[in-house]
Write an enzyme that holds these catalytic residues in place. Structure first.
Site, PDB file in Angstrom:
ATOM      1  N   CYS A  11       0.819  -1.207   0.000  1.00 21.69           N
ATOM      2  CA  CYS A  11       0.000   0.000   0.000  1.00 21.69           C
ATOM      3  C   CYS A  11       0.856   1.261   0.000  1.00 21.69           C
ATOM      4  CB  CYS A  11      -0.942   0.002   1.189  1.00 21.69           C
ATOM      5  SG  CYS A  11      -2.293  -1.166   1.007  1.00 21.69           S
TER       6      CYS A  11
ATOM      7  N   LYS B 242       0.650   3.391  -3.137  1.00 23.88           N
ATOM      8  CA  LYS B 242      -0.497   4.259  -3.467  1.00 23.88           C
ATOM      9  C   LYS B 242      -0.003   5.674  -3.741  1.00 23.88           C
ATOM     10  CE  LYS B 242      -3.793   3.703  -0.018  1.00 23.88           C
ATOM     11  NZ  LYS B 242      -5.216   3.657   0.413  1.00 23.88           N
TER      12      LYS B 242
ATOM     13  N   ASP C 115     -14.450   7.048   2.248  1.00 24.39           N
ATOM     14  CA  ASP C 115     -14.797   5.737   2.798  1.00 24.39           C
ATOM     15  C   ASP C 115     -14.013   4.652   2.074  1.00 24.39           C
ATOM     16  OD1 ASP C 115     -16.703   5.481   5.046  1.00 24.39           O
ATOM     17  OD2 ASP C 115     -17.813   6.964   3.874  1.00 24.39           O
ATOM     18  N   ASP C 116     -14.026   3.442   2.636  1.00 25.16           N
ATOM     19  CA  ASP C 116     -13.189   2.372   2.103  1.00 25.16           C
ATOM     20  C   ASP C 116     -13.744   1.769   0.822  1.00 25.16           C
ATOM     21  OD1 ASP C 116     -11.108   2.078   4.238  1.00 25.16           O
ATOM     22  OD2 ASP C 116     -12.927   1.970   5.431  1.00 25.16           O
TER      23      ASP C 116
ATOM     24  N   ASP D  17     -11.540  -3.882   2.645  1.00 26.52           N
ATOM     25  CA  ASP D  17     -12.385  -2.692   2.495  1.00 26.52           C
ATOM     26  C   ASP D  17     -13.876  -3.031   2.594  1.00 26.52           C
ATOM     27  OD1 ASP D  17     -10.587  -0.551   2.359  1.00 26.52           O
ATOM     28  OD2 ASP D  17     -10.126  -0.963   0.265  1.00 26.52           O
TER      29      ASP D  17
ATOM     30  N   GLY E 254     -11.237 -12.079 -14.219  1.00 25.66           N
ATOM     31  CA  GLY E 254     -10.210 -11.078 -13.957  1.00 25.66           C
ATOM     32  C   GLY E 254      -9.596 -10.572 -15.238  1.00 25.66           C
ATOM     33  N   HIS E 255      -8.453  -9.895 -15.074  1.00 25.79           N
ATOM     34  CA  HIS E 255      -7.787  -9.308 -16.221  1.00 25.79           C
ATOM     35  C   HIS E 255      -6.284  -9.295 -15.960  1.00 25.79           C
ATOM     36  CE1 HIS E 255      -8.023  -6.869 -19.902  1.00 25.79           C
ATOM     37  NE2 HIS E 255      -6.962  -6.255 -19.426  1.00 25.79           N
ATOM     38  N   THR E 256      -5.499  -9.608 -17.009  1.00 20.35           N
ATOM     39  CA  THR E 256      -4.040  -9.596 -16.850  1.00 20.35           C
ATOM     40  C   THR E 256      -3.406  -8.631 -17.844  1.00 20.35           C
ATOM     41  OG1 THR E 256      -3.922 -11.457 -18.368  1.00 20.35           O
ATOM     42  CG2 THR E 256      -3.814 -11.971 -16.024  1.00 20.35           C
TER      43      THR E 256
ATOM     44  N   ASP F 134     -10.365   0.738   7.577  1.00 18.77           N
ATOM     45  CA  ASP F 134      -9.162  -0.079   7.770  1.00 18.77           C
ATOM     46  C   ASP F 134      -7.937   0.799   7.569  1.00 18.77           C
ATOM     47  OD1 ASP F 134      -9.448   0.135   5.012  1.00 18.77           O
ATOM     48  OD2 ASP F 134      -8.962  -1.960   4.605  1.00 18.77           O
TER      49      ASP F 134
HETATM   50 CO    CO Z   1      -9.547   0.921   3.216  1.00 21.83          CO
HETATM   51 CO    CO Z   2      -8.745   0.323  -0.456  1.00 23.99          CO
HETATM   52 CO    CO Z   3      -9.563   4.373   4.725  1.00 27.88          CO
END
Ligand code: CO
Ligand code: CO
Ligand code: CO
Length: 344
Positions: A15, A18, A47-48, A88, A135-137, A223
């Site tokens: 993360c 990000k 929000d998540d 999330d 999914g996707h690759t 989270d």
């Molecule tokens: Co989150």
């Molecule tokens: Co997230």
């Molecule tokens: Co958050």
């Protein structure tokens, strides 16, 4: 076990990769406002996940999360990325039911590496009770993996960032320091064995903590991921219009993290988080620098930050004891007093 060192193929990890909170809000601010009466929660209050009303008895929760490798073992990486993406939905109080893979991987990489990543994700989704349906690759020199997850809930079951009220206690369900641990491992400051507690924590689903919080009833939840404990706490405080008072000493820390932070082993993302938040929060002068570095550490698949009525806190802690022994009461919610976060 594959010979390829996955973390060597990426610049930043987990993360921490990000975009920073400052850069992200600038980009989003420039977009036209949308309106849909069934969109109950969009991205206005950080929000998540978003929440979309299907009918009066059912809402859909949707989120997507993916990131570069945090560990070298492909299967473990898949588990962590999936646990992080599923989180999330749990942070919104929902139950994941369906997921899609997002996989970017060098085309020339051994087939079993890609397969192991997906197997790790599949197993975590199965533990969550969700099915991965496609999914996707993309052929990409820097690997990235994660999930787009759909969850469901009844409208009244949704938790947001905005429900924290004065008198609440704050509970954090996982220890801090995954960013510092991953960085230390890259610098050979931690052995494989010493990294294990961080791996166990990152691949643990927030499902069980969410289930405990459903039993006690809570007011707000998010989270803790890339923007750090203080970054996500500030989102909650801002959305709720309150002040969160956080005790710097209270969150549990992963082993070695305090010593590593004192040594200055801090990921780039922690500085970025600090720079964004510095003038928005108040940090007590007596708090040692290494400890504030930890509070700004970008977490990968971190715990839930829960705001709940003070009288319910002991009951929740009792339930969490068996599930996630590093859960701690880390602060309380006050009337807004001019700053959204006060670290004491
Ligand atoms: Co989150
Ligand atoms: Co997230
Ligand atoms: Co958050």
């Amino acid at each position: 076990m594959s010979e390829i060192k996955l973390t060597r193929l990426s610049g930043s990890a987990g993360c921490a990769a990000k975009l920073g909170p400052g850069a992200l809000s600038e980009i989003v601010r420039g977009l036209p406002k949308q309106h849909d009466e069934n969109l109950l929660i969009g991205f206005d209050l950080s929000d998540d996940a978003c929440v979309y009303k299907i009918n009066d008895g059912l809402v859909m929760i949707q989120t997507v999360d993916f990131f570069p490798p945090v560990v070298d073992d492909a299967y473990t990486y898949g588990q962590i990325a999936a646990a992080n993406a599923l989180s999330d939905v749990y942070a919104m109080g929902g139950t994941p039911c369906l997921a899609l893979n997002l996989l970017c991987i060098p085309g020339k990489i051994a087939q079993d590496v890609a397969q192991d990543i997906l197997k790790g994700g599949l197993d975590k989704a199965a533990e969550a009770g969700a099915v991965i349906a496609g999914g996707h690759t993309i052929d990409d020199n820097e690997p990235k993996y994660g999930l787009c997850v759909t969850g469901i809930a009844k409208p009244g079951e949704i938790w947001t960032n905005a429900g924290a009220v004065p008198g609440d206690m704050l509970v954090l369900t996982k220890p801090l320091g995954t960013g510092i641990s991953i960085t230390a491992k890259k610098l050979d400051k931690l052995t494989d064995e010493e990294l294990l507690p961080a791996i166990e924590s990152m691949r643990a689903l927030n499902k069980y903590a969410r289930d405990a919080a459903v039993k006690t009833g809570i007011n707000a939840c998010t989270d803790v991921t890339g923007f750090s404990l203080l970054g996500h706490a500030r989102e909650m405080a801002f959305a709720s219009g309150v002040t969160l008072e956080i005790s710097a000493e209270k969150p549990a820390l992963l082993p070695h993290v305090a010593a590593l932070a004192k040594e200055g082993i801090i990921p780039q993302g922690a500085y970025r988080n600090r720079k964004y938040l510095e003038d928005k929060i108040i940090i007590g002068e007596h708090i040692p620098a290494y400890l504030t570095d930890i509070l700004f550490d970008p977490q990968t698949s971190g715990g839930l930050l829960i705001s709940l009525p003070g009288e319910k806190a002991d009951m929740l802690m009792g339930l969490l004891e068996k599930i996630t022994p590093h859960a701690r009461i880390i602060g309380r919610v006050l009337e807004f007093n001019g700053t959204h976060i006060k670290v004491v």
